[in-house]
Write a protein that holds these residues in place. Structure first.
Motif, PDB file in Angstrom:
ATOM      1  N   GLU A 175      83.283 -30.638  10.618  1.00 49.86           N
ATOM      2  CA  GLU A 175      84.854 -30.363   9.897  1.00 49.86           C
ATOM      3  C   GLU A 175      85.282 -28.641  10.204  1.00 49.86           C
ATOM      4  O   GLU A 175      84.201 -28.050   9.990  1.00 49.86           O
ATOM      5  CB  GLU A 175      85.186 -30.979   8.499  1.00 49.86           C
ATOM      6  CG  GLU A 175      87.166 -30.427   7.849  1.00 49.86           C
ATOM      7  CD  GLU A 175      86.931 -30.482   7.029  1.00 49.86           C
ATOM      8  OE1 GLU A 175      87.882 -30.305   6.687  1.00 49.86           O
ATOM      9  OE2 GLU A 175      86.416 -31.001   6.116  1.00 49.86           O
ATOM     10  N   ASN A 176      86.363 -28.339  10.667  1.00 48.72           N
ATOM     11  CA  ASN A 176      86.610 -27.040  11.060  1.00 48.72           C
ATOM     12  C   ASN A 176      88.075 -26.424  10.387  1.00 48.72           C
ATOM     13  O   ASN A 176      88.695 -27.744   9.790  1.00 48.72           O
ATOM     14  CB  ASN A 176      86.976 -26.809  12.744  1.00 48.72           C
ATOM     15  CG  ASN A 176      86.378 -25.262  12.854  1.00 48.72           C
ATOM     16  OD1 ASN A 176      86.419 -24.467  12.152  1.00 48.72           O
ATOM     17  ND2 ASN A 176      86.074 -24.854  14.442  1.00 48.72           N
ATOM     18  N   LYS A 177      87.994 -25.518  10.755  1.00 46.51           N
ATOM     19  CA  LYS A 177      89.919 -24.906   9.390  1.00 46.51           C
ATOM     20  C   LYS A 177      90.499 -24.023  10.225  1.00 46.51           C
ATOM     21  O   LYS A 177      89.872 -23.147  11.624  1.00 46.51           O
ATOM     22  CB  LYS A 177      89.223 -23.715   8.061  1.00 46.51           C
ATOM     23  CG  LYS A 177      88.568 -24.781   6.927  1.00 46.51           C
ATOM     24  CD  LYS A 177      89.466 -26.403   7.110  1.00 46.51           C
ATOM     25  CE  LYS A 177      88.476 -26.377   5.195  1.00 46.51           C
ATOM     26  NZ  LYS A 177      89.286 -27.886   5.067  1.00 46.51           N
ATOM     27  N   VAL A 178      91.836 -24.409  10.418  1.00 41.56           N
ATOM     28  CA  VAL A 178      92.698 -23.882  11.411  1.00 41.56           C
ATOM     29  C   VAL A 178      92.930 -22.113  10.914  1.00 41.56           C
ATOM     30  O   VAL A 178      93.643 -22.687   9.605  1.00 41.56           O
ATOM     31  CB  VAL A 178      93.782 -24.839  12.272  1.00 41.56           C
ATOM     32  CG1 VAL A 178      95.277 -23.617  13.417  1.00 41.56           C
ATOM     33  CG2 VAL A 178      93.414 -25.766  12.599  1.00 41.56           C
ATOM     34  N   VAL A 179      93.306 -20.963  11.361  1.00 36.96           N
ATOM     35  CA  VAL A 179      93.319 -19.782  11.136  1.00 36.96           C
ATOM     36  C   VAL A 179      94.095 -19.125  11.561  1.00 36.96           C
ATOM     37  O   VAL A 179      94.361 -19.618  13.333  1.00 36.96           O
ATOM     38  CB  VAL A 179      91.600 -19.283   9.994  1.00 36.96           C
ATOM     39  CG1 VAL A 179      91.507 -19.712   9.297  1.00 36.96           C
ATOM     40  CG2 VAL A 179      91.055 -18.813  11.428  1.00 36.96           C
ATOM     41  N   VAL A 225      93.159 -26.991  19.411  1.00 35.69           N
ATOM     42  CA  VAL A 225      94.187 -25.901  18.708  1.00 35.69           C
ATOM     43  C   VAL A 225      95.352 -25.699  19.034  1.00 35.69           C
ATOM     44  O   VAL A 225      96.103 -25.462  18.323  1.00 35.69           O
ATOM     45  CB  VAL A 225      92.824 -24.539  19.034  1.00 35.69           C
ATOM     46  CG1 VAL A 225      93.904 -24.193  20.450  1.00 35.69           C
ATOM     47  CG2 VAL A 225      93.332 -24.046  17.706  1.00 35.69           C
ATOM     48  N   GLY A 226      95.948 -26.531  19.905  1.00 37.03           N
ATOM     49  CA  GLY A 226      97.683 -25.970  20.270  1.00 37.03           C
ATOM     50  C   GLY A 226      97.776 -27.565  19.378  1.00 37.03           C
ATOM     51  O   GLY A 226      98.794 -26.986  18.846  1.00 37.03           O
ATOM     52  N   CYS A 279      98.673 -29.023   8.627  1.00 40.94           N
ATOM     53  CA  CYS A 279      97.903 -29.831  10.571  1.00 40.94           C
ATOM     54  C   CYS A 279      97.165 -30.631  10.232  1.00 40.94           C
ATOM     55  O   CYS A 279      96.682 -30.727  10.867  1.00 40.94           O
ATOM     56  CB  CYS A 279      97.380 -28.379  11.311  1.00 40.94           C
ATOM     57  SG  CYS A 279      95.627 -27.671  10.085  1.00 40.94           S
ATOM     58  N   GLY A 280      96.528 -31.089   8.722  1.00 40.55           N
ATOM     59  CA  GLY A 280      96.168 -32.063   9.017  1.00 40.55           C
ATOM     60  C   GLY A 280      94.306 -31.886   8.631  1.00 40.55           C
ATOM     61  O   GLY A 280      93.709 -30.527   8.552  1.00 40.55           O
ATOM     62  N   GLN A 281      93.155 -32.614   8.613  1.00 41.15           N
ATOM     63  CA  GLN A 281      92.288 -32.076   8.890  1.00 41.15           C
ATOM     64  C   GLN A 281      91.324 -32.130  10.129  1.00 41.15           C
ATOM     65  O   GLN A 281      92.179 -32.587  10.935  1.00 41.15           O
ATOM     66  CB  GLN A 281      90.677 -33.659   8.299  1.00 41.15           C
ATOM     67  CG  GLN A 281      90.422 -33.181   6.326  1.00 41.15           C
ATOM     68  CD  GLN A 281      90.123 -34.183   6.390  1.00 41.15           C
ATOM     69  OE1 GLN A 281      89.768 -35.432   6.525  1.00 41.15           O
ATOM     70  NE2 GLN A 281      89.174 -34.046   6.044  1.00 41.15           N
ATOM     71  N   VAL A 282      90.797 -30.889  10.491  1.00 43.96           N
ATOM     72  CA  VAL A 282      90.185 -30.565  11.665  1.00 43.96           C
ATOM     73  C   VAL A 282      88.648 -31.532  11.642  1.00 43.96           C
ATOM     74  O   VAL A 282      87.952 -30.839  11.750  1.00 43.96           O
ATOM     75  CB  VAL A 282      90.119 -28.974  11.719  1.00 43.96           C
ATOM     76  CG1 VAL A 282      89.638 -28.937  13.021  1.00 43.96           C
ATOM     77  CG2 VAL A 282      91.525 -28.324  11.936  1.00 43.96           C
TER      78      VAL A 282
END
Length: 289
Positions: free
Chosen positions: A139-143, A177-178, A245-248
């Motif tokens: 799992e990652n995070k968007v920043v 990511v887009g 944005c939901g889970q990555v």
């Protein structure tokens, strides 16, 4: 008669000497000739070299390169050959017949597109994922990150919809990511089209291109992954919530057309090990297995 007996005796002596030579020296001669190999005794053969082709999301570049070095200690005969790009581009290449043993996507959608169990995302009925090998790996995070010399004063995602924004970079719509970025813009009450119309939006073909535009101050800010921010030395000013944005999630799977299925399974198992997890966690990933 005496002559006959003498001949007979002589012949016997010759035969006896011949027998002695065969028996006495024959054993020595046999020991000098290598015996036939015992089929029940097998000498361990060196494992043949294997070139494993791994397609992976661009955001995994640094971590997977480090892990490849570690894996060489585990499987010296296996060489990992990576192709890093946007998950959408990689999924398309697999669908078009590119050689790939293992695929790691930055989102479920791109894996779904080539998985017969991919639901509504599998619009073309593609079937490239080997059954029972697909897992949720990370799992990652968007920043949100800003350029070092930007004076726009961007401090949060909410500032994107303010007059402070001059130029934002996000990934193309067909890359994970887009897609996450578009969901964030929608959550904020705006859209890519609206920002484009204001001349405030530009794009990168993958997360590395977005990161580069921010690092080189081509734009004021960009939406990337937390792991890419770490690798590029950028400090996030805000982090997107799951509501935004939901889970990555990064799924991984062995491809059914792989030429090295067992080796691909072994490497995927290693990616779930404590040793690999330490590498992922160091840059901000959360291992899920």
């Amino acid at each position: 008669m005496k002559k006959y007996m003498a001949l007979l005796l002589g012949g016997t002596i010759v035969l006896t000497m011949a027998a002695c030579q065969t028996g006495g020296k024959g054993e020595t001669k046999e020991s000098a000739v290598p015996a036939a190999a015992d089929s029940s005794v097998k000498t361990p053969a060196a494992e043949e070299p294997v070139e494993l082709t791994v397609f992976a999301a661009a955001s995994l570049t640094e971590t997977l390169n480090e892990i490849a070095g570690l894996y060489k200690e585990v499987a010296p005969n296996v060489s990992i050959v990576y192709t890093f790009d946007s998950s959408g581009t990689l999924a398309t290449q697999i669908a078009e017949g590119a050689d790939c043993d293992l695929f790691i996507s930055a989102a479920q959608k791109q894996m779904n597109q080539i998985d017969q169990n991919g639901g509504e995302d599998n619009t073309d009925g593609l079937d490239f994922v080997l059954e029972d090998t697909r897992i949720d790996l990370l799992e990652n995070k968007v920043v949100l990150v800003t350029a070092d010399n930007s004076d726009a004063g961007i401090k949060s995602f909410e500032d994107i919809v303010s007059d402070r924004l001059e130029l934002l970079c996000i990934g193309n719509e067909d890359v994970p990511v887009g897609d996450y970025s578009l969901k964030i813009l929608d959550y904020l009450g705006t859209s890519a089209q609206e920002l484009e119309a204001q001349g405030k939006l530009t794009y990168g073909s993958n997360v590395k291109e977005v990161t580069t535009q921010v690092s080189e101050s081509v734009v004021d800010c960009g939406i990337i992954y937390a792991t890419d921010a770490f690798s590029a030395g950028l400090t996030p000013v805000d982090k997107a919530t799951e509501e935004m944005c939901g889970q990555v999630i990064y799924p991984a799977a062995v491809m059914k057309n792989s030429s090295h299925i067992e080796e691909a399974k072994a490497f995927l198992k290693y990616l779930q090990s404590d040793e690999a997890a330490a590498v992922f966690e160091h840059v901000g990933f959360t291992p899920l297995t």
